[in-house]
Design a protein around this motif. Structure first.
Motif, PDB file in Angstrom:
ATOM      1  N   MET A 273      36.755 196.955  -7.894  1.00 34.43           N
ATOM      2  CA  MET A 273      37.899 196.841  -6.943  1.00 34.43           C
ATOM      3  C   MET A 273      39.044 197.793  -6.612  1.00 34.43           C
ATOM      4  SD  MET A 273      40.718 193.048  -6.914  1.00 34.43           S
ATOM      5  CE  MET A 273      42.021 193.923  -6.040  1.00 34.43           C
ATOM      6  N   GLY A 274      39.066 198.293  -5.698  1.00 33.23           N
ATOM      7  CA  GLY A 274      40.648 199.261  -5.429  1.00 33.23           C
ATOM      8  C   GLY A 274      42.106 198.764  -5.507  1.00 33.23           C
ATOM      9  N   PHE A 275      42.804 199.424  -5.374  1.00 32.24           N
ATOM     10  CA  PHE A 275      44.351 199.082  -5.407  1.00 32.24           C
ATOM     11  C   PHE A 275      44.671 199.128  -4.721  1.00 32.24           C
ATOM     12  CE2 PHE A 275      43.499 200.096  -9.510  1.00 32.24           C
ATOM     13  CZ  PHE A 275      44.574 199.419 -10.697  1.00 32.24           C
ATOM     14  N   ILE A 276      45.578 197.856  -3.077  1.00 36.01           N
ATOM     15  CA  ILE A 276      46.519 198.573  -1.920  1.00 36.01           C
ATOM     16  C   ILE A 276      47.499 198.508  -2.153  1.00 36.01           C
ATOM     17  CG2 ILE A 276      46.727 197.343   0.254  1.00 36.01           C
ATOM     18  CD1 ILE A 276      44.246 195.503  -0.670  1.00 36.01           C
ATOM     19  N   LYS A 277      47.664 199.824  -1.533  1.00 35.69           N
ATOM     20  CA  LYS A 277      49.860 199.642  -1.419  1.00 35.69           C
ATOM     21  C   LYS A 277      50.072 199.375  -0.463  1.00 35.69           C
ATOM     22  CE  LYS A 277      52.848 203.376  -3.110  1.00 35.69           C
ATOM     23  NZ  LYS A 277      53.213 204.959  -3.147  1.00 35.69           N
TER      24      LYS A 277
ATOM     25  N   THR B  39      56.101 196.639   5.873  1.00 38.36           N
ATOM     26  CA  THR B  39      53.735 196.301   6.175  1.00 38.36           C
ATOM     27  C   THR B  39      53.453 194.828   6.147  1.00 38.36           C
ATOM     28  OG1 THR B  39      53.512 198.299   5.296  1.00 38.36           O
ATOM     29  CG2 THR B  39      51.574 197.203   5.229  1.00 38.36           C
ATOM     30  N   SER B  40      53.330 194.861   7.512  1.00 36.19           N
ATOM     31  CA  SER B  40      52.720 193.065   7.341  1.00 36.19           C
ATOM     32  C   SER B  40      51.337 193.281   7.702  1.00 36.19           C
ATOM     33  CB  SER B  40      53.688 192.410   8.687  1.00 36.19           C
ATOM     34  OG  SER B  40      53.011 193.257   9.860  1.00 36.19           O
ATOM     35  N   LEU B  41      50.672 191.493   7.456  1.00 36.25           N
ATOM     36  CA  LEU B  41      49.175 191.995   7.388  1.00 36.25           C
ATOM     37  C   LEU B  41      48.763 190.946   8.426  1.00 36.25           C
ATOM     38  CD1 LEU B  41      48.119 191.235   3.562  1.00 36.25           C
ATOM     39  CD2 LEU B  41      47.659 193.555   5.393  1.00 36.25           C
ATOM     40  N   SER B  42      47.905 190.990   9.427  1.00 43.62           N
ATOM     41  CA  SER B  42      47.397 189.464  10.218  1.00 43.62           C
ATOM     42  C   SER B  42      46.754 189.135   9.041  1.00 43.62           C
ATOM     43  CB  SER B  42      46.475 190.194  10.965  1.00 43.62           C
ATOM     44  OG  SER B  42      45.636 190.728  10.524  1.00 43.62           O
ATOM     45  N   ASP B  43      46.076 187.380   9.950  1.00 41.74           N
ATOM     46  CA  ASP B  43      46.389 186.755   9.577  1.00 41.74           C
ATOM     47  C   ASP B  43      44.550 186.387   9.114  1.00 41.74           C
ATOM     48  OD1 ASP B  43      48.202 184.814   9.259  1.00 41.74           O
ATOM     49  OD2 ASP B  43      47.954 183.970  11.720  1.00 41.74           O
ATOM     50  N   LYS B  44      44.115 187.487   9.488  1.00 42.24           N
ATOM     51  CA  LYS B  44      42.726 187.529   8.965  1.00 42.24           C
ATOM     52  C   LYS B  44      43.031 188.111   7.973  1.00 42.24           C
ATOM     53  CE  LYS B  44      37.777 189.345  10.472  1.00 42.24           C
ATOM     54  NZ  LYS B  44      37.848 190.164  12.354  1.00 42.24           N
ATOM     55  N   ASP B  45      43.678 188.997   7.812  1.00 41.95           N
ATOM     56  CA  ASP B  45      43.187 189.995   6.701  1.00 41.95           C
ATOM     57  C   ASP B  45      44.136 189.780   5.677  1.00 41.95           C
ATOM     58  OD1 ASP B  45      42.305 192.489   7.841  1.00 41.95           O
ATOM     59  OD2 ASP B  45      44.636 193.055   8.475  1.00 41.95           O
ATOM     60  N   ARG B  46      45.147 188.629   5.724  1.00 42.41           N
ATOM     61  CA  ARG B  46      45.746 188.152   4.694  1.00 42.41           C
ATOM     62  C   ARG B  46      44.918 187.170   3.903  1.00 42.41           C
ATOM     63  NH1 ARG B  46      50.624 188.337   4.619  1.00 42.41           N
ATOM     64  NH2 ARG B  46      51.392 187.678   6.827  1.00 42.41           N
ATOM     65  N   LYS B  47      44.355 186.043   4.662  1.00 45.11           N
ATOM     66  CA  LYS B  47      43.037 185.177   4.174  1.00 45.11           C
ATOM     67  C   LYS B  47      41.866 186.091   3.862  1.00 45.11           C
ATOM     68  CE  LYS B  47      43.892 181.977   7.376  1.00 45.11           C
ATOM     69  NZ  LYS B  47      43.489 180.862   8.869  1.00 45.11           N
ATOM     70  N   ALA B  48      41.515 187.588   4.047  1.00 48.02           N
ATOM     71  CA  ALA B  48      40.744 188.700   2.772  1.00 48.02           C
ATOM     72  C   ALA B  48      40.889 189.080   1.901  1.00 48.02           C
ATOM     73  CB  ALA B  48      39.764 189.952   4.366  1.00 48.02           C
ATOM     74  N   LEU B  49      42.408 189.158   1.715  1.00 45.78           N
ATOM     75  CA  LEU B  49      42.253 189.405   0.750  1.00 45.78           C
ATOM     76  C   LEU B  49      42.949 188.525  -0.304  1.00 45.78           C
ATOM     77  CD1 LEU B  49      44.022 191.848  -0.977  1.00 45.78           C
ATOM     78  CD2 LEU B  49      46.063 191.452   0.118  1.00 45.78           C
TER      79      LEU B  49
ATOM     80  N   LYS C 203      40.719 185.525  -0.751  1.00 43.57           N
ATOM     81  CA  LYS C 203      39.580 185.335  -0.755  1.00 43.57           C
ATOM     82  C   LYS C 203      39.507 186.369  -2.214  1.00 43.57           C
ATOM     83  CE  LYS C 203      34.942 184.424   0.944  1.00 43.57           C
ATOM     84  NZ  LYS C 203      34.146 184.107   2.021  1.00 43.57           N
ATOM     85  N   LEU C 204      39.757 187.963  -1.633  1.00 47.50           N
ATOM     86  CA  LEU C 204      39.202 188.792  -2.290  1.00 47.50           C
ATOM     87  C   LEU C 204      39.576 188.773  -3.961  1.00 47.50           C
ATOM     88  CD1 LEU C 204      37.551 191.774  -2.684  1.00 47.50           C
ATOM     89  CD2 LEU C 204      39.767 192.380  -1.938  1.00 47.50           C
ATOM     90  N   LEU C 205      40.806 188.722  -4.064  1.00 47.40           N
ATOM     91  CA  LEU C 205      41.962 188.192  -5.371  1.00 47.40           C
ATOM     92  C   LEU C 205      41.756 186.921  -5.749  1.00 47.40           C
ATOM     93  CD1 LEU C 205      45.151 190.067  -3.918  1.00 47.40           C
ATOM     94  CD2 LEU C 205      43.783 190.976  -5.597  1.00 47.40           C
ATOM     95  N   THR C 206      41.084 186.274  -5.524  1.00 49.27           N
ATOM     96  CA  THR C 206      41.010 184.570  -6.258  1.00 49.27           C
ATOM     97  C   THR C 206      39.555 184.813  -6.468  1.00 49.27           C
ATOM     98  OG1 THR C 206      41.684 183.663  -4.338  1.00 49.27           O
ATOM     99  CG2 THR C 206      40.200 182.149  -5.700  1.00 49.27           C
ATOM    100  N   ASN C 207      38.476 185.334  -6.308  1.00 48.18           N
ATOM    101  CA  ASN C 207      36.676 186.068  -6.705  1.00 48.18           C
ATOM    102  C   ASN C 207      37.099 186.982  -7.816  1.00 48.18           C
ATOM    103  OD1 ASN C 207      35.674 184.454  -4.813  1.00 48.18           O
ATOM    104  ND2 ASN C 207      35.333 185.842  -3.240  1.00 48.18           N
ATOM    105  N   GLU C 208      38.342 187.736  -7.755  1.00 44.71           N
ATOM    106  CA  GLU C 208      38.456 188.920  -9.257  1.00 44.71           C
ATOM    107  C   GLU C 208      39.357 188.284 -10.179  1.00 44.71           C
ATOM    108  OE1 GLU C 208      37.671 191.782  -9.099  1.00 44.71           O
ATOM    109  OE2 GLU C 208      36.457 192.196  -7.523  1.00 44.71           O
TER     110      GLU C 208
END
Length: 55
Positions: free
Chosen positions: A1-5, A10-20, A22-27
């Motif tokens: 997993m990479g790091f995101i700064k 900075t704001s995320l779209s709803d789609k990006d927020r949900k994807a992130l 999900k990724l963090l939950t899996n990790e």
């Protein structure tokens, strides 16, 4: 997993927020599973994860 700064403003779209999320939950699940293995190994060795050696 990479790091995101994220920078200020900075704001995320709803789609990006949900994807992130999900990724963090899996990790998190992977890390919790690994910790169970580590705890099991420590208990087999008779150690404790909270025990610290004094100098």
């Amino acid at each position: 997993m990479g790091f995101i700064k994220f920078t200020k403003g900075t704001s995320l779209s709803d789609k990006d927020r949900k994807a992130l999320q999900k990724l963090l939950t899996n990790e998190k699940k992977k890390l919790q599973a690994a910790m169970k293995d580590v705890d099991a190994s420590l208990s087999m060795l008779g150690g404790s994860k909270k025990a610290k050696k004094k100098k």
